[in-house]
Design a protein around this motif. Sequence first.
Motif, PDB file in Angstrom:
ATOM      1  N   ASP A  46       0.828  -1.205   0.000  1.00 45.99           N
ATOM      2  CA  ASP A  46       0.000   0.000   0.000  1.00 45.99           C
ATOM      3  C   ASP A  46       0.862   1.255   0.000  1.00 45.99           C
ATOM      4  O   ASP A  46       0.591   2.225  -0.733  1.00 45.99           O
ATOM      5  N   ARG A  47       1.896   1.232   0.846  1.00 48.14           N
ATOM      6  CA  ARG A  47       2.789   2.388   0.891  1.00 48.14           C
ATOM      7  C   ARG A  47       3.506   2.587  -0.444  1.00 48.14           C
ATOM      8  O   ARG A  47       3.640   3.714  -0.938  1.00 48.14           O
ATOM      9  N   ILE A  53       2.092   6.598  -6.920  1.00 45.58           N
ATOM     10  CA  ILE A  53       1.111   7.596  -7.353  1.00 45.58           C
ATOM     11  C   ILE A  53       1.661   8.999  -7.147  1.00 45.58           C
ATOM     12  O   ILE A  53       1.564   9.875  -8.027  1.00 45.58           O
ATOM     13  N   LYS A  54       2.256   9.231  -5.979  1.00 49.29           N
ATOM     14  CA  LYS A  54       2.815  10.553  -5.691  1.00 49.29           C
ATOM     15  C   LYS A  54       3.970  10.880  -6.633  1.00 49.29           C
ATOM     16  O   LYS A  54       4.093  12.018  -7.108  1.00 49.29           O
ATOM     17  N   ILE A  55       4.809   9.870  -6.891  1.00 49.95           N
ATOM     18  CA  ILE A  55       5.946  10.101  -7.799  1.00 49.95           C
ATOM     19  C   ILE A  55       5.459  10.437  -9.202  1.00 49.95           C
ATOM     20  O   ILE A  55       5.993  11.338  -9.861  1.00 49.95           O
ATOM     21  N   ASN A  56       4.437   9.700  -9.674  1.00 50.24           N
ATOM     22  CA  ASN A  56       3.880   9.985 -11.002  1.00 50.24           C
ATOM     23  C   ASN A  56       3.283  11.381 -11.068  1.00 50.24           C
ATOM     24  O   ASN A  56       3.459  12.101 -12.067  1.00 50.24           O
ATOM     25  N   GLN A  57       2.573  11.773 -10.016  1.00 56.62           N
ATOM     26  CA  GLN A  57       2.007  13.115  -9.977  1.00 56.62           C
ATOM     27  C   GLN A  57       3.094  14.181  -9.971  1.00 56.62           C
ATOM     28  O   GLN A  57       3.002  15.193 -10.675  1.00 56.62           O
TER      29      GLN A  57
END
Length: 267
Positions: A46-47, A53-57
């Motif tokens: 999950d982490r 997701i954060k890295i892609n954003q």
Amino acid sequence: MEHVMEILKKIQDDLCNQKQEIKNMQENITKAINDNINQKFTIMEDRTSNLEIKINQQQKTIDYLERQARKKNLVFYGVEETEQGYEELQNTLLRCIRNYMKITIEQSEIEFVRRLGKKENKIRPLLVTFTTLGRKIEILKKKGALKGSVVNIKEDFPPNVLLKRKELQEEVEKERKLGRNVVLRYDKIVRLPGNFKNRNYMSDTRKQKRNLSASPEHQITLVNESNARQVSKKNKTNNITSYMNNITLKKGLESSSTERHTQSKNE
């Protein structure tokens, strides 16, 4: 003897029970460990997923910012490298735009200019940042004026976009060979309405037409055709003149016959 056998049997049963208990304990311990590990792995997954997701954003944000930062940039190739400072470099660029592209541009329209790469024996590209996007687009549209010169202009793309465009260029060529009107915009292939016109074929055709016009035989043919047209015009003029003369002569004959008839009546 029977008493001894009973004791041995009891000992054997106890051993079996102990083995079963040990086995159950092992299974319970293994299950507990596996459950604990699975739970930890689930938390880690999950982490990791959230981090991805954060890295892609963040990567999208970085790409957007980098694209905006390069939006007003152009890269000039082949501009002579004789400057001794920033002011001379800027003046060299202004002369290049004015002389090669015939565009009136002021020093205030250049926000920043610098050479790319380390100084070597070859001329380094020139990165230019204009003060407005409109000015950059105007100069880019007139890059055709540089055809035949040593200077060339390209847009400023990040390294990953350049690599992507290089990969997509082969696909663009394949699509155009099939007659599809496609262009490469930034890092994507865009389909345009209509069919793709083969510019190389058109240029070859134009060259053939130029060669044909320069041919002596063709020039002779044109002269002969011109003479024929002049002759036909002369004949046409002669025909009109003779026609008018005939009409005048006919009117004269008719008038003379009318006068004779009138005189005969009077007599």
